[in-house]
Design an enzyme around this catalytic site. Structure first.
Site, PDB file in Angstrom:
ATOM      1  N   THR A 209      35.148  50.786  34.087  1.00 62.12           N
ATOM      2  CA  THR A 209      34.185  49.911  34.916  1.00 62.12           C
ATOM      3  C   THR A 209      34.166  50.656  35.861  1.00 62.12           C
ATOM      4  O   THR A 209      33.009  51.572  36.272  1.00 62.12           O
ATOM      5  CB  THR A 209      34.752  49.109  34.758  1.00 62.12           C
ATOM      6  OG1 THR A 209      36.203  49.009  35.778  1.00 62.12           O
ATOM      7  CG2 THR A 209      34.992  47.910  33.272  1.00 62.12           C
ATOM      8  N   LYS A 238      41.998  52.589  30.459  1.00 60.40           N
ATOM      9  CA  LYS A 238      41.116  52.481  31.827  1.00 60.40           C
ATOM     10  C   LYS A 238      41.808  51.486  32.695  1.00 60.40           C
ATOM     11  O   LYS A 238      42.348  50.879  32.803  1.00 60.40           O
ATOM     12  CB  LYS A 238      39.975  51.717  31.234  1.00 60.40           C
ATOM     13  CG  LYS A 238      39.431  50.073  31.333  1.00 60.40           C
ATOM     14  CD  LYS A 238      39.553  48.955  32.033  1.00 60.40           C
ATOM     15  CE  LYS A 238      38.712  49.395  32.929  1.00 60.40           C
ATOM     16  NZ  LYS A 238      38.867  48.097  33.503  1.00 60.40           N
ATOM     17  N   THR A 249      44.668  45.277  35.020  1.00 66.35           N
ATOM     18  CA  THR A 249      43.173  45.280  34.654  1.00 66.35           C
ATOM     19  C   THR A 249      43.341  46.272  33.791  1.00 66.35           C
ATOM     20  O   THR A 249      42.238  47.138  34.384  1.00 66.35           O
ATOM     21  CB  THR A 249      42.243  45.578  35.539  1.00 66.35           C
ATOM     22  OG1 THR A 249      42.293  43.960  36.487  1.00 66.35           O
ATOM     23  CG2 THR A 249      40.626  45.093  35.043  1.00 66.35           C
ATOM     24  N   GLU A 335      42.091  52.381  42.936  1.00 69.16           N
ATOM     25  CA  GLU A 335      40.195  52.584  44.040  1.00 69.16           C
ATOM     26  C   GLU A 335      40.368  52.803  45.610  1.00 69.16           C
ATOM     27  O   GLU A 335      41.180  52.514  45.961  1.00 69.16           O
ATOM     28  CB  GLU A 335      39.469  51.231  43.753  1.00 69.16           C
ATOM     29  CG  GLU A 335      39.257  50.496  42.310  1.00 69.16           C
ATOM     30  CD  GLU A 335      39.016  49.320  42.217  1.00 69.16           C
ATOM     31  OE1 GLU A 335      38.422  49.050  41.573  1.00 69.16           O
ATOM     32  OE2 GLU A 335      39.130  48.177  43.487  1.00 69.16           O
ATOM     33  N   ASN A 474      35.929  47.119  46.563  1.00 70.49           N
ATOM     34  CA  ASN A 474      36.030  45.522  45.980  1.00 70.49           C
ATOM     35  C   ASN A 474      35.976  44.153  46.811  1.00 70.49           C
ATOM     36  O   ASN A 474      35.373  42.982  46.414  1.00 70.49           O
ATOM     37  CB  ASN A 474      37.778  45.349  46.056  1.00 70.49           C
ATOM     38  CG  ASN A 474      38.454  46.221  44.675  1.00 70.49           C
ATOM     39  OD1 ASN A 474      38.222  45.115  43.851  1.00 70.49           O
ATOM     40  ND2 ASN A 474      38.953  47.052  44.929  1.00 70.49           N
TER      41      ASN A 474
END
Length: 479
Positions: A209, A238, A249, A335, A474
């Site tokens: 993603t 992932k 996640t 991220e 985010n």
């Protein structure tokens, strides 16, 4: 990292724009027209991989016999026309299978479906895993469970099986899958199955993603009872945000051609996950969809591996090291992250205490922002250590105090092989060489070592820093 200089330039432009806006407001003019702020993401355009991350993407692999994979473009998100978003992993024979799932109370439909499937199948007879990215199929009610079931049934139909497919999904929470579009493309995903490195890589790309690179690994190993037989293990995962133990996640599929018994597989996977995927954190958030599945088809031959045997112990060691290396790739792709940080807590009264302290340090926003700013602020590490066991009535109680300030030591361990930099020694602060600290903090990889001096147990966590980019990603993930 490559984004840092770029982000610095962007921040300078934004400061200049704010200054111009302030001058405009101060002039007494009426309406102010403010241009839309540009948004910059970790992942470059056109699905390219950042230069600094390419070294983590394998160019070859040793993949388990009997497994084939594919990555197919479905367009789960309508705007996606270039990236594979439907992954298919299949075995040519039934597998022993096990999985660990999120402990979030709001569990996604694929989690509910797959857990029930494995329980009914008694961890055997599984032949495939099908995964979509772009939509999590989470908090979608009875309709979401029906969609997950449809995905599995269509994969089963293509395989000529029943009740043989695990389902996973990842993406935005609270939206229904475009199930008709997915079902229509499952036969194409099945037709595209293959066993080459390119097939495995395409499959790994399909589960991404906000990941900036596909996370794929493989290796070979042997077992004590058959040292001349080469077994293979391969896996993909992932995750880049909403990452924290229990689980994150995070999706993962690991496959091996070793003959592990259905009874032995769950305990081996749980042991490995506790020391890998449950020992990483990026932002302290635990999602609704987290699943790591392990399939063993025995295609390489040999006697079935039972629990509490030398072969089982050897396989569990291989699996744990493999899972840890896969989990580290998730942290390296955090991220907006610019640093990969190992937190080691040693000389602890118990492993549980060490894990709790390491986890607390690893997810502390103050520690993580200091690391991003290359600030040797060891006080934040010590502070996180000190509050880590507060309000934890379930923590073990023993005769040895868990944290004794006068015995506590904190150091930076450089990853370039040079000497450690001691920050706190037996509760007394060191005169820190700021120039040396700056050199260490310039490195992409860093280890923080905490010695408690209260026992001989230890634990390790892996984390990353917090950057401006994390907020950017985010701030508008859904839109």
């Amino acid at each position: 990292m490559v984004m840092e200089g770029f982000n610095g330039c962007v921040r300078g432009q934004l400061r200049q724009s704010r200054a111009q806006l302030a001058r405009h407001l101060g002039s007494g003019r009426g309406r102010v027209s403010v241009p839309v702020q540009a948004r910059f993401y970790s992942a470059p355009a056109a699905n390219s991989i950042p230069a600094a991350k390419k070294k983590y993407v394998p160019t070859t692999g040793s993949y388990p016999l009997g497994f084939s994979t594919s990555g197919t473009i479905v367009g789960v998100k309508p705007a996606n026309t270039t990236k594979p978003d439907l992954a298919f992993i299949a075995s040519d024979r039934p597998c022993a299978a096990a999985a660990v799932f999120t402990k979030n109370k709001f569990q996604a439909a694929p989690v509910t479906f797959s857990r029930s499937l494995l329980e009914k199948a008694a961890n055997q007879g599984i032949k495939a895993v099908i995964i979509n990215s772009g939509c999590a199929n989470a908090v979608t009610g009875k309709g979401g469970l029906e969609d997950a079931t449809k995905m599995a049934r269509e994969a089963d139909r293509c395989l000529g099986q029943t009740n043989a497919t695990i389902v996973m999904s990842t993406g935005v929470i609270g939206q229904r899958l475009p199930i008709d579009k997915i079902i229509k493309n499952v036969p194409a995903a099945h037709s595209a199955l293959g066993s080459t490195h390119e097939h495995w890589l395409a499959c790994a790309k399909a589960i991404c993603t906000t990941d900036t690179f596909p996370k794929l690994m493989s290796r070979t190993f042997t077992l004590p009872s058959s040292p001349s037989t080469e077994y293979r293990i391969a896996g993909m995962t992932k995750g880049a945000g909403m990452i924290h133990p229990n689980m994150a996640t995070l999706l993962g599929v690991i496959a091996t051609d070793a003959p592990i018994s259905p009874a032995a597989l769950p305990s081996a996977l749980k042991y490995a996950v506790d020391r890998s995927f449950n020992s990483i954190t990026i932002d302290g958030d635990t999602s609704t969809n987290d699943t790591v599945a392990l399939l063993a088809n025995g295609a390489a031959g040999g006697s079935e591996v039972a629990e509490n045997s030398p072969d089982y112990d050897a396989f569990r060691t291989v699996l744990t090291g493999f899972a840890a290396d896969l989990a580290k790739l998730v942290v390296r792709d955090g991220e907006g992250a610019t640093k990969f940080v190992t937190i080691r807590v040693v000389e602890s009264a118990s492993e549980d205490v060490a894990r709790k302290i390491a986890s607390t340090i690893a997810r502390s926003p103050l520690v993580k922002t200091a690391l991003y700013g290359k600030d040797a602020n060891w006080g934040r590490i010590l502070c996180a250590t000190g509050y880590s066991l507060i309000s934890e009535p379930g923590m073990p109680v023993n005769d040895v105090p868990e944290i004794v300030p006068e015995k506590t030591n904190v150091s930076f361990i450089p990853t370039d092989g040079t000497a450690e930099l001691k920050l706190l020694v037996n509760g007394e602060p060191e005169q820190v060489d700021e120039a040396r600290a700056a050199e260490i903090l310039e490195l992409e990889d860093l280890e923080i070592l905490v010695r408690l001096g209260t026992g001989n147990k230890e634990a390790t966590y892996w984390t990353c820093d917090y950057s401006h980019e994390y907020i950017t990603i985010n701030g508008d993930y859904r839109t």
